[in-house]
Design a protein around this motif. Sequence first.
Motif, PDB file in Angstrom:
ATOM      1  N   MET A 274      19.562   2.291 -30.475  1.00 37.13           N
ATOM      2  CA  MET A 274      19.139   1.400 -29.526  1.00 37.13           C
ATOM      3  C   MET A 274      18.301   1.990 -28.271  1.00 37.13           C
ATOM      4  SD  MET A 274      22.469  -0.837 -29.569  1.00 37.13           S
ATOM      5  CE  MET A 274      22.128  -1.744 -28.140  1.00 37.13           C
ATOM      6  N   ALA A 275      18.982   3.108 -28.043  1.00 37.74           N
ATOM      7  CA  ALA A 275      18.399   3.793 -26.959  1.00 37.74           C
ATOM      8  C   ALA A 275      16.991   4.431 -27.155  1.00 37.74           C
ATOM      9  CB  ALA A 275      19.396   4.961 -26.330  1.00 37.74           C
ATOM     10  N   LYS A 276      17.113   5.066 -28.374  1.00 46.62           N
ATOM     11  CA  LYS A 276      15.671   5.765 -28.790  1.00 46.62           C
ATOM     12  C   LYS A 276      14.659   4.559 -29.124  1.00 46.62           C
ATOM     13  CE  LYS A 276      14.087   8.879 -32.631  1.00 46.62           C
ATOM     14  NZ  LYS A 276      12.923   8.155 -32.720  1.00 46.62           N
ATOM     15  N   TRP A 277      15.144   3.612 -29.611  1.00 46.84           N
ATOM     16  CA  TRP A 277      14.121   2.614 -29.812  1.00 46.84           C
ATOM     17  C   TRP A 277      13.578   1.953 -28.334  1.00 46.84           C
ATOM     18  CZ3 TRP A 277      13.903  -2.791 -27.817  1.00 46.84           C
ATOM     19  CH2 TRP A 277      12.858  -3.534 -28.539  1.00 46.84           C
ATOM     20  N   LEU A 278      14.303   2.205 -27.318  1.00 49.13           N
ATOM     21  CA  LEU A 278      13.580   1.492 -26.050  1.00 49.13           C
ATOM     22  C   LEU A 278      12.819   2.438 -25.215  1.00 49.13           C
ATOM     23  CD1 LEU A 278      17.061  -0.020 -24.591  1.00 49.13           C
ATOM     24  CD2 LEU A 278      14.794  -1.185 -24.845  1.00 49.13           C
ATOM     25  N   VAL A 279      13.443   4.128 -25.664  1.00 45.30           N
ATOM     26  CA  VAL A 279      12.652   5.100 -25.057  1.00 45.30           C
ATOM     27  C   VAL A 279      11.136   5.049 -25.771  1.00 45.30           C
ATOM     28  CG1 VAL A 279      12.423   7.368 -24.523  1.00 45.30           C
ATOM     29  CG2 VAL A 279      14.355   6.307 -24.223  1.00 45.30           C
ATOM     30  N   ASP A 280      11.255   4.755 -26.953  1.00 42.90           N
ATOM     31  CA  ASP A 280       9.930   5.270 -28.000  1.00 42.90           C
ATOM     32  C   ASP A 280       9.051   4.081 -27.729  1.00 42.90           C
ATOM     33  OD1 ASP A 280      11.159   7.303 -28.913  1.00 42.90           O
ATOM     34  OD2 ASP A 280      11.678   6.612 -30.885  1.00 42.90           O
ATOM     35  N   ASN A 281       9.506   3.016 -27.226  1.00 45.62           N
ATOM     36  CA  ASN A 281       8.728   1.881 -26.993  1.00 45.62           C
ATOM     37  C   ASN A 281       8.043   1.822 -25.559  1.00 45.62           C
ATOM     38  OD1 ASN A 281       8.205  -0.466 -29.282  1.00 45.62           O
ATOM     39  ND2 ASN A 281      10.472   0.602 -29.420  1.00 45.62           N
ATOM     40  N   VAL A 282       8.299   2.783 -24.607  1.00 45.62           N
ATOM     41  CA  VAL A 282       7.605   2.880 -23.391  1.00 45.62           C
ATOM     42  C   VAL A 282       6.283   3.183 -23.551  1.00 45.62           C
ATOM     43  CG1 VAL A 282       7.661   4.007 -21.252  1.00 45.62           C
ATOM     44  CG2 VAL A 282       9.782   3.320 -22.367  1.00 45.62           C
ATOM     45  N   PRO A 283       5.312   2.583 -23.121  1.00 41.80           N
ATOM     46  CA  PRO A 283       3.707   2.755 -23.490  1.00 41.80           C
ATOM     47  C   PRO A 283       3.388   4.180 -22.816  1.00 41.80           C
ATOM     48  CG  PRO A 283       4.046   0.320 -22.724  1.00 41.80           C
ATOM     49  CD  PRO A 283       5.362   1.266 -22.592  1.00 41.80           C
ATOM     50  N   ASP A 284       2.627   4.662 -23.447  1.00 40.28           N
ATOM     51  CA  ASP A 284       2.053   6.157 -22.972  1.00 40.28           C
ATOM     52  C   ASP A 284       1.414   6.113 -21.484  1.00 40.28           C
ATOM     53  OD1 ASP A 284       2.982   7.329 -25.264  1.00 40.28           O
ATOM     54  OD2 ASP A 284       0.989   7.174 -26.257  1.00 40.28           O
ATOM     55  N   GLY A 285       0.971   5.005 -21.418  1.00 38.54           N
ATOM     56  CA  GLY A 285       0.249   4.771 -19.908  1.00 38.54           C
ATOM     57  C   GLY A 285       1.150   4.708 -18.757  1.00 38.54           C
ATOM     58  N   LEU A 286       2.641   4.449 -19.236  1.00 36.98           N
ATOM     59  CA  LEU A 286       3.641   4.398 -18.065  1.00 36.98           C
ATOM     60  C   LEU A 286       4.144   5.758 -17.896  1.00 36.98           C
ATOM     61  CD1 LEU A 286       5.292   1.085 -19.069  1.00 36.98           C
ATOM     62  CD2 LEU A 286       3.883   1.424 -17.084  1.00 36.98           C
ATOM     63  N   GLY A 287       3.813   6.899 -18.547  1.00 39.10           N
ATOM     64  CA  GLY A 287       4.300   8.242 -18.355  1.00 39.10           C
ATOM     65  C   GLY A 287       4.277   8.455 -16.893  1.00 39.10           C
ATOM     66  N   PRO A 288       3.340   8.395 -16.336  1.00 37.21           N
ATOM     67  CA  PRO A 288       3.176   8.809 -14.783  1.00 37.21           C
ATOM     68  C   PRO A 288       4.064   7.877 -13.860  1.00 37.21           C
ATOM     69  CG  PRO A 288       1.109   8.707 -15.493  1.00 37.21           C
ATOM     70  CD  PRO A 288       1.882   8.184 -16.681  1.00 37.21           C
ATOM     71  N   HIS A 289       4.740   6.900 -14.377  1.00 33.11           N
ATOM     72  CA  HIS A 289       5.595   5.967 -13.810  1.00 33.11           C
ATOM     73  C   HIS A 289       6.952   5.780 -14.150  1.00 33.11           C
ATOM     74  CE1 HIS A 289       1.761   4.645 -11.770  1.00 33.11           C
ATOM     75  NE2 HIS A 289       1.332   4.585 -13.087  1.00 33.11           N
ATOM     76  N   MET A 290       7.434   6.962 -14.820  1.00 35.38           N
ATOM     77  CA  MET A 290       8.745   7.130 -15.348  1.00 35.38           C
ATOM     78  C   MET A 290       9.818   6.785 -14.707  1.00 35.38           C
ATOM     79  SD  MET A 290       8.617   7.281 -18.740  1.00 35.38           S
ATOM     80  CE  MET A 290      10.461   7.608 -19.130  1.00 35.38           C
ATOM     81  N   ALA A 291       9.704   7.148 -13.258  1.00 32.01           N
ATOM     82  CA  ALA A 291      10.784   6.642 -12.293  1.00 32.01           C
ATOM     83  C   ALA A 291      11.216   5.083 -12.254  1.00 32.01           C
ATOM     84  CB  ALA A 291      10.535   7.336 -11.000  1.00 32.01           C
TER      85      ALA A 291
END
Length: 461
Positions: free
Chosen positions: A344-361
């Motif tokens: 479940m956790a891996k699925w959530l993390v993997d589905n974070v769009p790449d464009g949100l990388g600089p906004h990981m906080a």
Amino acid sequence: MLTILGFAMIATFLVLIMLKKMSPIAALVLIPALFCVFVGKGARLGDYVIDGVTGLAPTAAMLMFAIVYFGVMIDVGLFDPIVRGILRFCKADPLRIVVGTALLAAIVSLDGDGSTTFMITVSAMYPLYKRLKMSLVVMTGVAAMANGVMNTLPWGGPTARAATALKVDASDIFVPMIPALAVGLLFVLVLAYVLGRRERGRLGVLTPDEVFVEEKETVLVGAGSAKSPAGTGGSGSGTGAERPEGEDFQGLDPDRPTLRPRLYWFNALLTVALLTAMIMEWLPIPVLFLLGAALALTANFPHMPDQRARIAAHAENVLNVSGMVFAAAVFTGVLQGTGMVDHMAKWLVDNVPDGLGPHMALVTGVLSIPLTYFMSNDGFYFGILPVLAGAGHAHGVSTLEIARASIIGQPLHMSSPLVPAVYVLVGMAKVEFGDHTRFVVKWAALTSLVVLGAGILFGIV
């Protein structure tokens, strides 16, 4: 498949308890057992349950002896001055009572222990809510949210876990977050005001005389005194008792036989010493409460019949809470043992769009709200947070920003079915867990979002 089954198991559990189709204990045991079979690992169910029970056994022991210790402290009157001050502020006004509930829960939360907070808050406020026929889920919801904001203290657990998992200093996480957390606590007080106005509109404002009942009917929740006869939620006008002139409305019986005024400072110093030892980690917390409960019983009730009476008075709460903890161990054991929580956790993390990388906080703050509700703090902070921090680091987001964002979900976390303290809250308040969940989830999630918004506004996350 494990991801889908994991979410389905959690959804099934929440739906069944909110619709009151199953009791929380039965749902915590039977639902994960059934899904364990669906996963095809039914033969390993025993191992998963034992692993879960082993992991939560220290927590169950801590809660058992903490209930006895603080129950005795409530019995002997240690917290009466705080309670009297809050009750003097509340009077018989539903609005003030709800706000007073939030204030009392926030103040007592300074010790960093949710169970303690809920025992003291419910013991003080329950009689008022019952006598004025106020909504008990308002009391449990407000107390849980206030405690959730305060649970972010460095000695409360989540902040320490985040610091340990990311190898940073706890004070570097907490201190910059103070303005955002203060906004969150202010929001809880405003929400308490709004809910209190709703209760005042429904019930009106009574005078103390209208809710006064004879002393022998006074209820002390969690202290083992006899419950009042049916109908104590109404006025006491039919009792024939005259209210002494100038007497404040009391939520706790000021003349209960368990009071030990001569030992007040001994009990106060013992409690301070216990909390200091807990914060300084001189001994494991279950051991500290075991020793504290033994000392409190021996000093305040030296005669064996009196000690047995105090233990019996709190036995119901001990059994309810420890039963819930061990039932929750089945739920967490299956979630973790089958690997569902990891998928479940891996699925959530993997589905974070790449464009949100600089906004990981920001992403971490948003994810912390559902993840800390559906997972234990240990699972989130030691399993998920390092992954989120690694993704943030790759995009130039500092580890401290990720750590600060990770504690944002705590107002909702404190009502999670995986948090043992919440069963102390609903058990002592005589509230169905499903009713509490249905009421609190939306407000607690909103509180977390307010903290997140304040953190962004102040440039903290």
